[in-house]
Design a protein around this motif. Structure first.
Motif, PDB file in Angstrom:
ATOM      1  N   PHE A  97     -43.464 -25.808 -39.475  1.00 47.92           N
ATOM      2  CA  PHE A  97     -42.458 -24.764 -39.601  1.00 47.92           C
ATOM      3  C   PHE A  97     -42.070 -24.583 -41.064  1.00 47.92           C
ATOM      4  N   THR A  98     -41.498 -23.433 -41.354  1.00 42.12           N
ATOM      5  CA  THR A  98     -41.050 -23.139 -42.712  1.00 42.12           C
ATOM      6  C   THR A  98     -39.735 -23.847 -42.986  1.00 42.12           C
TER       7      THR A  98
ATOM      8  N   GLU B 268     -33.128 -20.837 -41.136  1.00 49.24           N
ATOM      9  CA  GLU B 268     -33.594 -20.525 -39.786  1.00 49.24           C
ATOM     10  C   GLU B 268     -35.104 -20.719 -39.774  1.00 49.24           C
TER      11      GLU B 268
ATOM     12  N   LYS C 174     -39.012 -21.052 -39.138  1.00 50.24           N
ATOM     13  CA  LYS C 174     -39.975 -20.218 -38.442  1.00 50.24           C
ATOM     14  C   LYS C 174     -41.227 -21.044 -38.177  1.00 50.24           C
ATOM     15  N   ARG C 175     -41.681 -21.034 -36.942  1.00 46.46           N
ATOM     16  CA  ARG C 175     -42.876 -21.793 -36.588  1.00 46.46           C
ATOM     17  C   ARG C 175     -44.095 -21.234 -37.317  1.00 46.46           C
TER      18      ARG C 175
ATOM     19  N   ASP D 133     -41.315 -11.395 -45.776  1.00 47.64           N
ATOM     20  CA  ASP D 133     -40.100 -11.255 -44.977  1.00 47.64           C
ATOM     21  C   ASP D 133     -38.913 -11.582 -45.876  1.00 47.64           C
TER      22      ASP D 133
ATOM     23  N   THR E 257     -39.983 -15.247 -47.282  1.00 47.34           N
ATOM     24  CA  THR E 257     -41.082 -16.000 -46.679  1.00 47.34           C
ATOM     25  C   THR E 257     -42.318 -15.119 -46.551  1.00 47.34           C
TER      26      THR E 257
ATOM     27  N   TRP F  23     -42.010 -20.210 -48.964  1.00 49.36           N
ATOM     28  CA  TRP F  23     -40.572 -20.023 -48.808  1.00 49.36           C
ATOM     29  C   TRP F  23     -39.892 -20.047 -50.175  1.00 49.36           C
TER      30      TRP F  23
END
Length: 257
Positions: free
Chosen positions: A53-54, A58, A60-61, A178, A191, A196
């Motif tokens: 995950f990041t 929150e 993100k997978r 994103d 991201t 990230w």
């Protein structure tokens, strides 16, 4: 039951170990490998779970498609089939053998490589253990395609710190990043795949992964409801290629393009 049938009772134990194979400093990807082993049985069981995950507020997978692109299955299938062919006797054959990776395939990332994991007995007899296949990660810019962002001269300005400022979200979204704004903390998270980054309004502190923050001699500013950052954020932090023509128009693209 052991006493009733006259045999010695052996305790059953679970040994659970984890390895943090990627700590988030490499493009913001956190990767965990958790191995569970059962003892006290005739055939000890081994289970490998992986989590990717990041590293952001929150999480993100991250899946194999995020790292290898839309053609991930054909790329990985070819690699795994070649590895199996070298040691054919260690694996099942035919319909019981390897049938290809799938979107939920277990893997972990370590030292710039993806380790594709198959559970014990899934494609090989128990004597083979838990098969893993190591594949070098491709360049993430190439995976996510060569795109460009255009900033007209009317869309950038010289900020209060004397640096050229550009609109963060509109530019990066053109490049398939994103971009998420958190009004409460006044931070923006960026991201793309496993990458990230984070910036905070009015702070000369620019993050990439879990590395120490960079200073650019200027702070992010809010103007007309939009966050602006120094142009150097794109070139020095995100490693993007920046070209400005004589009319002031700026073109942003991946560094190798």
């Amino acid at each position: 039951m052991a006493k009733k049938n006259g045999y010695t009772m052996h305790p059953y134990q679970l040994l659970i170990q984890y390895e943090l194979t990627s700590d988030g400093s490499n493009n913001g990807l956190v990767s965990l490998k958790i191995t569970t082993e059962g003892t006290g049985m005739n055939n000890p069981e081994t289970l490998v779970d992986t989590y990717n995950f990041t590293n952001k507020a929150e999480a993100k997978r991250v899946k194999l498609e995020d790292l290898f692109g839309s053609k991930y299955s054909s790329i990985l299938d070819a690699h795994i089939k070649s590895a199996i062919a070298v040691d054919q006797d260690l694996y099942f054959k035919g319909e019981n053998g390897f049938q290809g990776v799938d979107p939920e395939q277990s893997f972990y990332v370590k030292d710039g490589h993806a380790h594709i994991v198959f559970q014990k007995y899934s494609i090989a007899p128990g004597s083979t253990g838990t098969p893993e296949f190591t594949v070098k990660l491709p360049d993430q810019n190439k995976v996510h395609g060569a795109v460009q962002a255009i900033i007209p001269s009317s869309k950038h300005y010289i900020g209060k710190d004397g640096k050229l400022m550009i609109p963060l979200a509109s530019v990066l979204r053109q490049l398939n990043y994103d971009v998420t704004w958190n009004g409460k903390s006044k931070t923006t998270e960026i991201t793309k795949g496993a990458l990230w980054s984070s910036i905070s309004l009015n702070k000369d502190s620019y993050f990439l992964g879990k590395n120490a923050p960079h200073k650019l001699g200027a702070v992010p500013e809010m103007k007309n409801g939009y966050v602006y950052v120094p142009l150097k954020f794109l070139s020095d932090i995100l490693n993007l290629k920046v070209i400005q023509d004589k009319q002031g128009q700026i073109t942003i693209s991946n560094a190798e393009n």
